[in-house]
Write a protein that holds these residues in place. Structure first.
Motif, PDB file in Angstrom:
ATOM      1  N   GLU A 181       0.719  -1.140  -0.168  1.00  0.00           N
ATOM      2  CA  GLU A 181      -0.052  -0.021  -0.114  1.00  0.00           C
ATOM      3  C   GLU A 181       0.799   1.326  -0.004  1.00  0.00           C
ATOM      4  N   PRO A 182       1.144   1.861  -1.031  1.00  0.00           N
ATOM      5  CA  PRO A 182       2.004   3.042  -1.216  1.00  0.00           C
ATOM      6  C   PRO A 182       1.631   3.916  -0.012  1.00  0.00           C
ATOM      7  N   ARG A 183       2.743   4.554   0.548  1.00  0.00           N
ATOM      8  CA  ARG A 183       2.456   5.552   1.693  1.00  0.00           C
ATOM      9  C   ARG A 183       3.407   6.908   1.285  1.00  0.00           C
ATOM     10  N   ARG A 184       2.529   7.894   2.010  1.00  0.00           N
ATOM     11  CA  ARG A 184       3.312   9.167   1.696  1.00  0.00           C
ATOM     12  C   ARG A 184       4.370   9.653   2.816  1.00  0.00           C
ATOM     13  N   THR A 185       4.292   8.934   3.813  1.00  0.00           N
ATOM     14  CA  THR A 185       5.239   9.183   5.046  1.00  0.00           C
ATOM     15  C   THR A 185       5.984   7.758   5.587  1.00  0.00           C
ATOM     16  N   PHE A 186       7.317   7.664   5.602  1.00  0.00           N
ATOM     17  CA  PHE A 186       7.948   6.703   6.135  1.00  0.00           C
ATOM     18  C   PHE A 186       8.531   7.277   7.417  1.00  0.00           C
ATOM     19  N   PRO A 227       8.960  11.396  -6.509  1.00  0.00           N
ATOM     20  CA  PRO A 227       9.906  12.355  -5.732  1.00  0.00           C
ATOM     21  C   PRO A 227       9.937  11.739  -4.104  1.00  0.00           C
ATOM     22  N   PHE A 228      10.995  11.883  -3.414  1.00  0.00           N
ATOM     23  CA  PHE A 228      10.868  11.628  -2.056  1.00  0.00           C
ATOM     24  C   PHE A 228      12.069  11.988  -1.246  1.00  0.00           C
ATOM     25  N   THR A 229      11.937  12.589   0.056  1.00  0.00           N
ATOM     26  CA  THR A 229      12.976  13.088   0.735  1.00  0.00           C
ATOM     27  C   THR A 229      13.865  12.261   1.379  1.00  0.00           C
ATOM     28  N   TYR A 230      14.993  12.334   1.650  1.00  0.00           N
ATOM     29  CA  TYR A 230      16.115  11.492   2.254  1.00  0.00           C
ATOM     30  C   TYR A 230      16.836  12.331   3.168  1.00  0.00           C
ATOM     31  N   GLY A 231      17.565  11.517   4.107  1.00  0.00           N
ATOM     32  CA  GLY A 231      18.473  12.032   4.882  1.00  0.00           C
ATOM     33  C   GLY A 231      19.980  11.608   4.369  1.00  0.00           C
ATOM     34  N   GLU A 256       3.989  13.830  -4.680  1.00  0.00           N
ATOM     35  CA  GLU A 256       3.092  13.361  -5.721  1.00  0.00           C
ATOM     36  C   GLU A 256       3.492  12.858  -6.932  1.00  0.00           C
ATOM     37  N   PRO A 257       3.489  11.642  -7.456  1.00  0.00           N
ATOM     38  CA  PRO A 257       4.225  11.019  -8.449  1.00  0.00           C
ATOM     39  C   PRO A 257       3.582  11.803 -10.103  1.00  0.00           C
ATOM     40  N   PHE A 258       4.775  11.641 -10.844  1.00  0.00           N
ATOM     41  CA  PHE A 258       4.200  12.177 -12.322  1.00  0.00           C
ATOM     42  C   PHE A 258       4.186  11.015 -13.051  1.00  0.00           C
ATOM     43  N   GLU A 259       3.229  10.807 -13.827  1.00  0.00           N
ATOM     44  CA  GLU A 259       2.826   9.568 -14.626  1.00  0.00           C
ATOM     45  C   GLU A 259       2.230   9.773 -15.922  1.00  0.00           C
ATOM     46  N   ARG A 260       3.020   9.592 -16.960  1.00  0.00           N
ATOM     47  CA  ARG A 260       2.356   9.891 -18.458  1.00  0.00           C
ATOM     48  C   ARG A 260       2.315   8.728 -19.495  1.00  0.00           C
ATOM     49  N   PHE A 261       1.429   8.336 -20.236  1.00  0.00           N
ATOM     50  CA  PHE A 261       1.621   7.645 -21.401  1.00  0.00           C
ATOM     51  C   PHE A 261       2.101   8.511 -22.613  1.00  0.00           C
ATOM     52  N   GLN A 262       2.569   7.781 -23.606  1.00  0.00           N
ATOM     53  CA  GLN A 262       2.891   8.235 -24.762  1.00  0.00           C
ATOM     54  C   GLN A 262       2.794   7.186 -25.945  1.00  0.00           C
ATOM     55  N   GLU A 263       2.147   7.725 -26.933  1.00  0.00           N
ATOM     56  CA  GLU A 263       1.663   7.083 -28.059  1.00  0.00           C
ATOM     57  C   GLU A 263       3.109   6.787 -29.133  1.00  0.00           C
ATOM     58  N   PRO A 264       3.531   5.554 -29.198  1.00  0.00           N
ATOM     59  CA  PRO A 264       4.642   5.458 -30.229  1.00  0.00           C
ATOM     60  C   PRO A 264       4.267   5.551 -31.673  1.00  0.00           C
ATOM     61  N   LYS A 265       5.508   5.874 -32.365  1.00  0.00           N
ATOM     62  CA  LYS A 265       5.133   5.918 -33.833  1.00  0.00           C
ATOM     63  C   LYS A 265       4.542   4.575 -34.349  1.00  0.00           C
ATOM     64  N   ILE A 323      10.968   2.137  -3.830  1.00  0.00           N
ATOM     65  CA  ILE A 323      11.447   3.058  -2.769  1.00  0.00           C
ATOM     66  C   ILE A 323      10.986   2.429  -1.364  1.00  0.00           C
ATOM     67  N   GLU A 324      10.050   1.394  -1.198  1.00  0.00           N
ATOM     68  CA  GLU A 324       9.699   0.839  -0.111  1.00  0.00           C
ATOM     69  C   GLU A 324      10.932  -0.163   0.242  1.00  0.00           C
ATOM     70  N   LEU A 325      11.667  -0.758  -0.869  1.00  0.00           N
ATOM     71  CA  LEU A 325      12.829  -1.607  -0.377  1.00  0.00           C
ATOM     72  C   LEU A 325      13.860  -0.788   0.151  1.00  0.00           C
ATOM     73  N   LEU A 326      14.079   0.588  -0.416  1.00  0.00           N
ATOM     74  CA  LEU A 326      15.198   1.459  -0.023  1.00  0.00           C
ATOM     75  C   LEU A 326      14.818   2.026   1.463  1.00  0.00           C
ATOM     76  N   ALA A 327      13.621   2.077   1.861  1.00  0.00           N
ATOM     77  CA  ALA A 327      13.444   2.350   3.343  1.00  0.00           C
ATOM     78  C   ALA A 327      13.706   1.195   4.425  1.00  0.00           C
TER      79      ALA A 327
END
Length: 314
Positions: free
Chosen positions: A44-49, A84-88, A98-107, A212-216
């Motif tokens: 379950e993606p979380r906003r705060t670790f 994006p996330f903040t780290y020490g 907040e994530p950035f998510e975009r699709f793109q139509e290929p040629k 990111i969950e693994l990194l934390a």
């Protein structure tokens, strides 16, 4: 019947009576503690670790792309996610943005094997476009870019936006010693399973949140935070040493030592090369001069840092 403790009855009604549903976390812990079961939880993606404590922080950007193939010179991005996330500086992870998510139509139509792998269809990307200016603006504040297999993702996104060429990069797949921590592979799904969770894989944003969950999380044997080990490796310079015009009959010697052949059409020489840590540089040069060329020779070297590592600029 009244002499039987309520907690001993089938279905543990004492847990269910208050909430109307079973305490799944408690049930999972009972199974895990028995030593006879492994329990996987859905991520379950979380906003705060961790709640920020006033210590110095930096901003990382976890990037993942889905593409029409493996060659960035001809294949295209069909999905891009940046989280994006903040780290020490010690590797603690605090907050997720907040994530950035975009699709793109290929040629060309998406190959069937790519659709089977990612679940992305032509209908999902029809009319969709990733704006490089929007990407650059989103990435501009990042102090570090991370990908799981950065040697793949970096080469694609640098063609999309020059913003990625000026950022230091790290790789959560190759710059953490997963094998010594008891993991049997470095694919993200394997690592997630080893860490006790699963997720909807092969979609860009889901992959970012899983990584990111693994990194934390502390690594299982050393107890070191995965992000801490990643930062330590990313900060260390290394060297790429080229064995240009080496004797052909010694190619197996080079290969056995870990050298790789560059046969690609790029700015680098068509030759054997190896990447070594700073402390191994002089020994490797001595090996080449003494065992391969058998004479004093000036050899091509490139210093590798987080700013050019995993890129085509070596």
């Amino acid at each position: 019947m009244s002499d039987i403790p309520l907690s001993a009855t089938s279905g543990s009604p004492d847990m269910e009576a208050m909430s109307g549903e079973p305490d799944l976390a408690a049930m999972a812990e009972i199974l895990r503690a028995s030593g006879r079961y492994r329990v996987q939880r859905r991520l379950e993606p979380r906003r705060t670790f961790l709640v920020p404590d006033g210590s110095a922080t930096r901003t990382a950007l976890f990037v993942d792309v889905e593409t029409t193939g493996l060659d960035p010179s001809k294949d295209e991005i069909i999905e891009l996610a940046m989280v994006p996330f903040t780290y020490g500086l010690d590797g603690r992870i605090f907050e997720i943005g907040e994530p950035f998510e975009r699709f793109q139509e290929p040629k060309c139509p998406i190959p069937e094997n790519i659709t089977q792998l990612t679940g992305i269809t032509d209908a999902m990307v029809t009319g969709q476009h990733i704006d490089p200016a929007e990407v650059s603006a989103f990435a501009s504040g990042a102090d570090l870019v991370i990908a799981h297999n950065a040697a793949f993702d970096r080469r694609f996104v640098e063609r999309l936006s020059e913003a990625f060429t000026t950022k230091p990069w790290a790789c959560s797949m190759s710059q953490i010693d997963w094998a010594s921590e008891g993991y049997e592979g470095t694919k993200l799904t394997y690592l997630a399973a080893g860490a006790g969770f699963f997720y909807d894989r092969h979609r860009a944003a889901h992959d970012c949140h899983a990584a990111i969950e693994l990194l934390a999380t502390p690594l299982p044997k050393s107890g070191v935070l995965a992000m801490s080990q990643l930062l330590d490796q990313a900060r260390r310079p290394s060297w790429r040493i080229w064995a240009e015009n080496s004797p052909f009959d010694l190619k197996d010697t080079l290969k056995a030592r870990g050298y790789r052949w560059n046969g690609d059409s790029n700015s680098s020489p068509r030759a054997w090369y190896i990447d070594v840590e700073e402390q191994a540089r002089e020994a490797e040069l001595a090996f080449l001069r003494g065992e391969i060329y058998k004479r004093e020779i000036s050899l091509r070297e490139h210093k590798i840092t987080a700013y050019n590592r995993f890129s085509d600029r070596l």
